[in-house]
Scaffold this motif. Sequence first.
Motif, PDB file in Angstrom:
ATOM      1  N   SER A  89       0.823  -1.318  -0.122  1.00  0.00           N
ATOM      2  CA  SER A  89       0.086   0.029  -0.146  1.00  0.00           C
ATOM      3  C   SER A  89       0.914   1.172   0.047  1.00  0.00           C
ATOM      4  O   SER A  89       0.104   2.295  -0.357  1.00  0.00           O
ATOM      5  CB  SER A  89      -0.838   0.110   1.143  1.00  0.00           C
ATOM      6  N   SER A 111      -2.591  -4.496  -3.986  1.00  0.00           N
ATOM      7  CA  SER A 111      -2.888  -3.324  -3.485  1.00  0.00           C
ATOM      8  C   SER A 111      -3.395  -2.537  -4.913  1.00  0.00           C
ATOM      9  O   SER A 111      -3.062  -1.191  -4.858  1.00  0.00           O
ATOM     10  CB  SER A 111      -1.634  -2.519  -2.879  1.00  0.00           C
ATOM     11  N   ALA A 137      -6.135  -1.495  -6.300  1.00  0.00           N
ATOM     12  CA  ALA A 137      -7.259  -0.816  -6.153  1.00  0.00           C
ATOM     13  C   ALA A 137      -6.867   0.478  -4.848  1.00  0.00           C
ATOM     14  O   ALA A 137      -7.597   1.276  -4.815  1.00  0.00           O
ATOM     15  CB  ALA A 137      -8.318  -1.475  -5.653  1.00  0.00           C
ATOM     16  N   THR A 138      -5.690  -0.015  -4.123  1.00  0.00           N
ATOM     17  CA  THR A 138      -5.526   1.006  -3.133  1.00  0.00           C
ATOM     18  C   THR A 138      -5.023   2.262  -3.829  1.00  0.00           C
ATOM     19  O   THR A 138      -5.131   3.581  -3.174  1.00  0.00           O
ATOM     20  CB  THR A 138      -4.243   0.384  -2.263  1.00  0.00           C
ATOM     21  N   SER A 191     -16.146  -6.138   3.528  1.00  0.00           N
ATOM     22  CA  SER A 191     -14.667  -5.986   2.862  1.00  0.00           C
ATOM     23  C   SER A 191     -14.056  -7.549   3.431  1.00  0.00           C
ATOM     24  O   SER A 191     -13.320  -8.115   2.675  1.00  0.00           O
ATOM     25  CB  SER A 191     -13.877  -4.954   2.819  1.00  0.00           C
ATOM     26  N   ASN A 197      -8.899  -7.503  -3.258  1.00  0.00           N
ATOM     27  CA  ASN A 197      -9.021  -5.694  -3.170  1.00  0.00           C
ATOM     28  C   ASN A 197      -9.788  -5.194  -4.108  1.00  0.00           C
ATOM     29  O   ASN A 197     -10.496  -4.306  -3.942  1.00  0.00           O
ATOM     30  CB  ASN A 197      -7.418  -5.528  -3.041  1.00  0.00           C
ATOM     31  N   LEU A 198      -9.686  -5.929  -5.289  1.00  0.00           N
ATOM     32  CA  LEU A 198     -10.483  -5.279  -6.622  1.00  0.00           C
ATOM     33  C   LEU A 198     -12.004  -5.705  -6.445  1.00  0.00           C
ATOM     34  O   LEU A 198     -12.841  -4.678  -6.616  1.00  0.00           O
ATOM     35  CB  LEU A 198     -10.079  -5.962  -7.887  1.00  0.00           C
ATOM     36  N   TYR A 254     -13.182  -3.440  -3.512  1.00  0.00           N
ATOM     37  CA  TYR A 254     -13.241  -1.760  -3.847  1.00  0.00           C
ATOM     38  C   TYR A 254     -14.797  -1.748  -4.761  1.00  0.00           C
ATOM     39  O   TYR A 254     -15.534  -0.737  -4.361  1.00  0.00           O
ATOM     40  CB  TYR A 254     -12.095  -1.635  -4.773  1.00  0.00           C
ATOM     41  N   THR A 311     -10.050  -1.943   0.340  1.00  0.00           N
ATOM     42  CA  THR A 311      -9.237  -2.737  -0.486  1.00  0.00           C
ATOM     43  C   THR A 311      -8.209  -3.092   0.686  1.00  0.00           C
ATOM     44  O   THR A 311      -7.674  -4.138   0.551  1.00  0.00           O
ATOM     45  CB  THR A 311      -8.308  -1.732  -1.539  1.00  0.00           C
ATOM     46  N   GLU A 312      -7.684  -2.312   1.524  1.00  0.00           N
ATOM     47  CA  GLU A 312      -6.628  -2.814   2.601  1.00  0.00           C
ATOM     48  C   GLU A 312      -7.127  -3.703   3.660  1.00  0.00           C
ATOM     49  O   GLU A 312      -6.626  -4.550   3.925  1.00  0.00           O
ATOM     50  CB  GLU A 312      -5.975  -1.560   3.373  1.00  0.00           C
ATOM     51  N   ASN A 364      -7.502  -7.052   1.635  1.00  0.00           N
ATOM     52  CA  ASN A 364      -6.336  -7.872   0.968  1.00  0.00           C
ATOM     53  C   ASN A 364      -5.532  -8.567   2.219  1.00  0.00           C
ATOM     54  O   ASN A 364      -5.068  -9.497   2.116  1.00  0.00           O
ATOM     55  CB  ASN A 364      -5.494  -7.127   0.148  1.00  0.00           C
TER      56      ASN A 364
END
Lengths: 509, 151
Positions: A71, A85, A87-88, A255, A274-275, A278, A302-303, A306
């Motif tokens: 990230s 990461s 999408a981060t 999430s 993550n995708l 998001y 996202t974070e 993941n």
Amino acid sequence: MLWETMLMLFDPVILLSIVAGVSAGLFVGAIPGLTATMALAVLLPFTFTLPPLHGLVALGAVYMGAIYGGSFAAILVNTPGTPSSIATAFEGYPMAKQGRALEAISLATVASAVGGIAGALFLLFLSPPLAELSLRFGPPEYFWVAVLGLTLIASLSEGSTAKGLLGGALGMVIGTIGVAPIGGETRFTFGITVLQGGVPMIVALIGLFVLPELYGIAAKAKSALSAVEVDPKAKGSFWQAVKTVFSMPGNLIRSCIIGEIVAIIPGAGGNIANLVAYNEAKRASKHPEKFGTGLPEGLVATESSNNVTVAGSMVPLLTLGIPGAPPDAVILGVMMLHGLRPGIELFTVSGHLTYGFILSMALAAIAMVPVGLLGGRLIYKVIFKTPYYFLVPTIALATILGTYGVRNSHTDVVLMLVLGTLGHVLKQLGVAPAPIVLGLILGNIAEMGYVQTILGGQAYQYPFLKLFESSLSRILIAMTVLSAAWPYLLALKQRIQARKASPKEDRHE
Amino acid sequence: MNREINTDIASGCIGLLLTVLFYFGLEDVLWMSIIFPEAVVAIMGVLSAVLIIKGLVKPSRRLIFVEGSNVRWIVTGVLFFCWVMVMPVLGFFVSTVLFMSLIVIYLARARTPVTVRKICVWVPVVIAEVAFFYVTFTRFLYVPLPEGMFF
């Protein structure tokens, strides 16, 4: 047992291993292009002489730190440090551009810690019942489990399924080099005595995952982009971040659940979670149009998702021996190095070790907060100041030492270089390293299951029919067919939807 | 090497080459030991053939080795192999210092002019780094590293 194990973890050496592991993982994960798998492969030799628990705890912490470390680069330079990461960067980088880099890092830290703890809890409560189910598995069922795992090659193939399958077959052939697990004779040694011991999984893993990356960095003559300046006066307080993250419980829970579901599917890891998380956060949001402009909601989704996958993807690994994601393959290699076999025995005979490892993942998630907030900026500066021409030989040195240390064999290092170079050429041709590694791991399980089943079915006219005898086998066959057909069914659905949508567009015109 | 090729045919050919290699590597052993590898080699051969046929019927071309300098990764690879090959002769420490320094100097040429002054800084850094790993592995992790003509 849990309480005793928890006390065991408060040993200063273990706590130090966790902090060191998270820091090292964060360091490697923050370098764009270097994945969590590579972080584990490179840092592996440092765990060889450690007791099994210490070694596994350190590697679990490296894994957790690497996914979180991704990230940093995503937020600060718009380049995801790891595929988990991607999408981060969608929200983190716009925040950094608005001078809110510290706020974004604090949010990512808190969300990652929450995700990491949630993943460890999922692993703690989901693994034992699944491991008990694995008791009902005999050779035919293990054969089908391996075949089910191999169908995931389609999702790891990066384009062509046929190339992925070729990689999987190559991995399986490499796995059969040496003494046969049943029969005891040697295969494919080509007169080279050292090959009688086979190709150790760790050696192949290091070569296939690390060398192509090193060649890539050497060719491009750069390891990262130039860093952005971080405004030290900007708001980025930890408590503010905690308040923000917990002010969106729906987003956080959703999430984490998405992360766990994706993690349990072998082959899919943080890169997919993550995708998906998001996308779902955007769909559920009251203001989806603001996504992409630096919205904390997206970053938290996202974070947290993941980091759930780190411990979550170990559910199929610890129960059935199928790596949930490529980094898990390295963990499996280390477990086998210490004589630990996935299944119910891990939770009974080696219970302290297994539960210690699971609980240490939660501690690693907590350790990310001080390491990330205090040491993160320092680590980040070091990474961006290390020239690529020092990075390449240093990583090469670590991989050579890691390979040599497996069984003090010079031939293993040569094997690693040959496999890594072959892997680099094949990667360029579209045959990704992940299916080769999956074939290498699952080929062994499939061979054992297949030969034992055929031996057990000698009373039948057609011994292979024993593969289809039990109801569990049939369920696994159905799952295999569904898993193999899934990408094609999805593509078909998308095509039908596109076809339905296109006449409407025509009418509008 | 910077060109577009039919990757289906290329990967199929490599697969076929490996199939031939492993097919002739099959030794005359008991069926229990050979039944599975035999099947996998056959599958690999079929998949390679499928890729070649697909490449001929529906050719899809793509650029390979397009990122950066191909000479640089090949030279780096050759240096890696030389490093490992001379290790039993020169010993771990000497061969590693020698080849790491060579790789640093070679790769640095792509980003910065290499001067004697810079080399005088880089080599001690490499020596310190190798010494750190050497001591860590031999003294703390008890991994005996290859010894050569020096130590």
